[in-house]
Write an enzyme that holds these catalytic residues in place. Structure first.
Site, short mmCIF file in Angstrom:
data_model
loop_
_atom_site.label_atom_id
_atom_site.label_comp_id
_atom_site.label_asym_id
_atom_site.label_seq_id
_atom_site.Cartn_x
_atom_site.Cartn_y
_atom_site.Cartn_z
CE LYS A 34 -0.96 0.47 5.05
NZ LYS A 34 -0.09 1.68 5.10
CB THR A 35 3.84 2.57 1.94
OG1 THR A 35 3.37 1.80 2.83
CG2 THR A 35 4.72 3.72 1.79
CG ASP A 222 -1.22 4.90 5.21
OD1 ASP A 222 -1.92 4.14 4.37
OD2 ASP A 222 -0.65 4.28 6.10
CD GLU A 223 -2.27 2.31 8.47
OE1 GLU A 223 -3.32 1.08 8.27
OE2 GLU A 223 -1.66 1.25 7.80
CD GLN A 253 -3.82 -4.94 8.30
OE1 GLN A 253 -2.68 -4.78 9.24
NE2 GLN A 253 -3.27 -4.99 6.43
NE ARG A 600 1.51 -8.17 10.87
CZ ARG A 600 0.81 -7.27 9.60
NH1 ARG A 600 1.35 -6.11 9.35
NH2 ARG A 600 -0.34 -7.67 9.09
#
Length: 744
Positions: A34-35, A222-223, A253, A600
């Site tokens: 996503k970044t 973002d987020e 998330q 993770r």
């Protein structure tokens, strides 16, 4: 400008970058890049001259994320990034807007931002003015209420119309109103004001709103799944004119509901922004096929989700997820540390290994074992267990009880909880200590009989000394666990945290109870304090490569080759408090948290549950987490490589295997006894324990248990055995965990 930014993107990512008109939700699963999409999208907008850098509002949740985004954009667009004046966190952007128009909300542009301690001081002033009993209504109670209101964008006036007020809420609203008036007088704002006040300015001033709506031709967030109500309202109102808002997030998330985040913001994106488009990023660049499959099958059980199907970018099927059942939390820690040793042999770096727990109190047993095995570790997102404030405080009380000349511990707890014995008193005691060459404790006994101290200080100090001496008298009267509980009660220490209303107070109480439970494992306070001293000495290791130990909430955004997730039991994970307070929405957030933990892992994932767990000193039989049965069997390895005996079968056919057999084969009887903390001078007797496989438990037989030590069998029904242990008393245990002691 580097124009190759599109060549590194897959088709889904490229579509998210090139769709530049209208509302867009980029649903980005874990590890889907996503970044890269965010930075490429910003670069593309500037490269195509769709907007100047200062016409783009780019919002992140942390300063670290903002700096990383600025650096990555700079690598693409060069010095033009310096013109991105509106790239930052919600609060930094809110502060900038507020300073530009502070006078509209009764402040000056040079207003100061209060920290939590400053906020509490102001609230104490207010409740004193309102003649509110601080003992009945702790200041932190009001601070928590005010913070919740500001997260929802509610002014004191709106609280009265939005919330059904009971007596406490009426009091809280009155405090809130006076608190805000006091902040204006001080020309100050708190953290919540940095978002709520800009929202007020925009709502009440049409010209200013129009100016900012025209300025921000593009908005990137973002987020987005972590936004609260006031953040959502700010984005909604600022995007109404140009409508070019792109939000990147993942409903799977969303794990911060406890601090105000509202998952409905992302779930309702299509309803809130007409004509919006959703692009799903589903190609995961982190985890193997089996790990992704397991995580995908778990999260599919959530009803409130937009839905996506994560798939691995590679053909690496990888190891299946290891599902391991152990006898106790101590065995859980032993298993983890032994597996870490195995990973080291296979050349996996410690920095690529992580242990993720649901609650911080779970760390204590794991930390002890890592220290015992000389495995370097770091705690992410907080201090190590024995470095936590509440643990240091309780240990200081115990150390002072055992040694009244320990001046450092005396000084630490003299005014904890607050007794009106602050720096002035401590300075006077230290001066007198040097003059008389006495410890602070002994010189205090002198000063409470003279007039050097004020009457109130003398009274409080006298009470403190009497309290210590009373505990000392009871050292030989009470068992060490009861005495510890008495100390926590008499001192007011546990009550202090019970009255504290910050989000961390319940965690602190859990940690204290875990410590008391640990004390029960030792024969005396002296033995426990000696253990602590050794632990703290070993913990000073400065190795650069370390295992990462953290809560699941701290793990978001991180990745590791190998991940251990212990404590998959009902009540722990999912967390019982979350279920009690939020019902099904709490359960779904817990499931999302499990999904975050699983994703993770890049190569190896261990899910572990204990059949029994000592909770705050009491043994309880544990029920495996419902999440275990929700993971598709095809992605699970029942850990048969560790032990050949399957002991449990769950609803969907998943079988788990005890790692206890594996531990028994690896450790000798003496080693197991030492590992359990039961040191016995009679080594010859220990060596006479029969082989595990030959154990046949009959009534009146002498047996040994690694937790409870030696005992005599009272009754035996199938595999459940009642044993009268020499030290632990009567317990019911499984026969498979007893060893028959050979006769002389």
């Amino acid at each position: 400008m580097n124009t190759d930014y599109l060549s590194y993107l897959n088709e889904q990512q490229k579509a998210a970058v090139l769709h530049t008109e209208g509302p867009l939700l980029i649903l980005a699963g874990a590890g889907t890049g996503k970044t890269s999409v965010l930075t490429s999208r910003l670069a593309h907008i500037i490269n195509k001259k769709l907007a100047f850098p200062n016409n783009i509002l780019a919002v992140t949740f942390t300063n670290k994320a903002a700096k990383e985004m600025q650096l990555r954009i700079g690598n693409i667009i060069g010095k033009a990034v310096e013109g991105m004046n509106w790239l930052g966190t919600f609060h930094s952007i809110g502060t900038k807007l507020l300073r530009m128009h502070a006078e509209l909300v009764g402040l000056k542009s040079d207003f100061t931002i209060l920290d939590t301690d400053d906020q509490l001081k102001v609230i104490k002033e207010v409740i004193k003015l309102l003649d509110i009993d601080e003992k009945q209504f702790p200041p932190r109670l009001f601070l928590s209420f005010i913070d919740q209101c500001k997260n929802k964008g509610l002014t004191p006036e709106r609280v009265k119309t939005e919330i059904d007020l009971d007596f406490i809420h009426e009091k809280s609203t009155e405090v809130y109103k006076n608190y805000q008036q006091r902040l204006k007088t001080l020309n100050s704002a708190d953290f919540g004001d940095l978002l709520m006040l800009p929202l007020q300015i925009l709502i009440k001033n049409e010209a200013i709103l129009d100016k900012f709506q025209s300025t921000f031709k593009y908005i990137l967030v973002d987020e987005y799944q972590d936004t609260n109500t006031v953040q959502y309202l700010l984005l909604r109102i600022l995007s109404q004119k140009n409508r070019n808002i792109a939000c990147v997030g993942d409903d799977d998330q969303s794990i911060y509901g406890w601090r105000g985040a509202d998952v409905n913001n992302i779930l309702n994106f299509e309803k809130d922004f007409d004509g919006s488009k959703i692009i799903r990023l589903e190609k995961n660049y982190r985890s193997t096929v089996n790990i992704l499959g397991a995580a995908r099958s778990l999260i599919a059980n959530n009803i409130d989700r937009l839905g996506k199907e994560l798939s691995s970018s590679s053909d690496d099927v990888g190891d299946k997820v290891k599902l391991v059942s152990v006898w106790s939390a101590e065995d859980e820690a032993i298993f983890i540390s032994d597996e870490i040793d195995r990973k080291l042999i296979s050349k996996i770096d410690l920095d690529q290994i992580s242990i993720l727990v649901r609650a911080s109190f779970q760390m204590r047993e794991i930390e002890d074992r890592l220290i015992l095995n000389s495995i370097p570790y770091r705690v992410i997102g907080g201090p190590k267990f024995y470095e936590r404030q509440e643990i240091r405080d309780v240990i200081a009380y115990l150390q002072l009880l055992l040694n009244q000349n320990h001046d450092l511990k005396f000084e630490r707890i003299l005014n904890v909880p607050k007794r009106g014995l602050g720096e002035t008193t401590i300075r006077m005691l230290n001066d007198a200590s040097k003059i008389y060459n006495l410890s602070l404790f002994d010189v205090s006994k002198k000063l409470i009989q003279t007039d050097e101290l004020k009457p109130q200080q003398r009274t409080q100090l006298s009470g403190f000394i009497a309290m210590i001496e009373n505990w000392k008298q009871k050292l030989n009267e009470l068992d060490h666990v009861t005495l510890t509980e008495l100390i926590l009660e008499d001192s007011g220490y546990i009550e202090m945290w019970e009255k504290d209303k910050t989000p961390t107070s319940l965690t602190r109480i859990e940690n204290i109870k875990e410590l008391v439970g640990q004390i029960a494992e030792f024969n005396s306070l002296h033995e426990f304090i000696e253990h602590i001293s050794l632990v703290l000495e070993v913990e000073n290791d400065q190795s650069s490569s370390k295992v990462s130990l953290m809560t699941l909430h701290s793990a978001k955004g991180l990745e590791f080759d190998c991940v251990f997730m212990p404590g998959l039991e009902e009540g722990i994970f999912p967390n019982q408090r979350s279920l009690d307070e939020k019902g099904n929405s709490g359960l779904e957030e817990e499931r999302r948290l499990a999904h975050v933990g699983m994703t993770r892992a890049k190569k190896y994932l261990y899910i572990i549950h204990s059949q029994n767990r000592r909770v705050y000193g009491n043994w309880m039989q544990s029920i495996p987490s419902r999440f275990i049965s929700e993971i598709s069997r095809e992605f699970i390895d029942d850990a048969s490589t560790l032990s050949g005996t399957t002991i449990n079968t769950y609803g969907n056919g998943i079988q788990t295997t005890s790692a206890f057999d594996y531990q028994k084969k690896k450790l000798s009887a003496i080693d197991r006894l030492k590992a359990a903390g039961h040191f016995n001078n009679n080594i010859e007797a220990i060596e006479e324990i029969s082989d595990y496989n030959n154990a046949s438990v009959l009534q009146n037989q002498r047996v040994f248990h690694t937790k409870f030590g030696y005992g005599i069998v009272i009754d035996n029904e199938n595999d459940r055995v009642e044993v009268d242990f020499d030290k632990a008393g009567k317990k019911i245990v499984l026969s498979s965990y007893l060893e028959v002691v050979k006769n002389d």
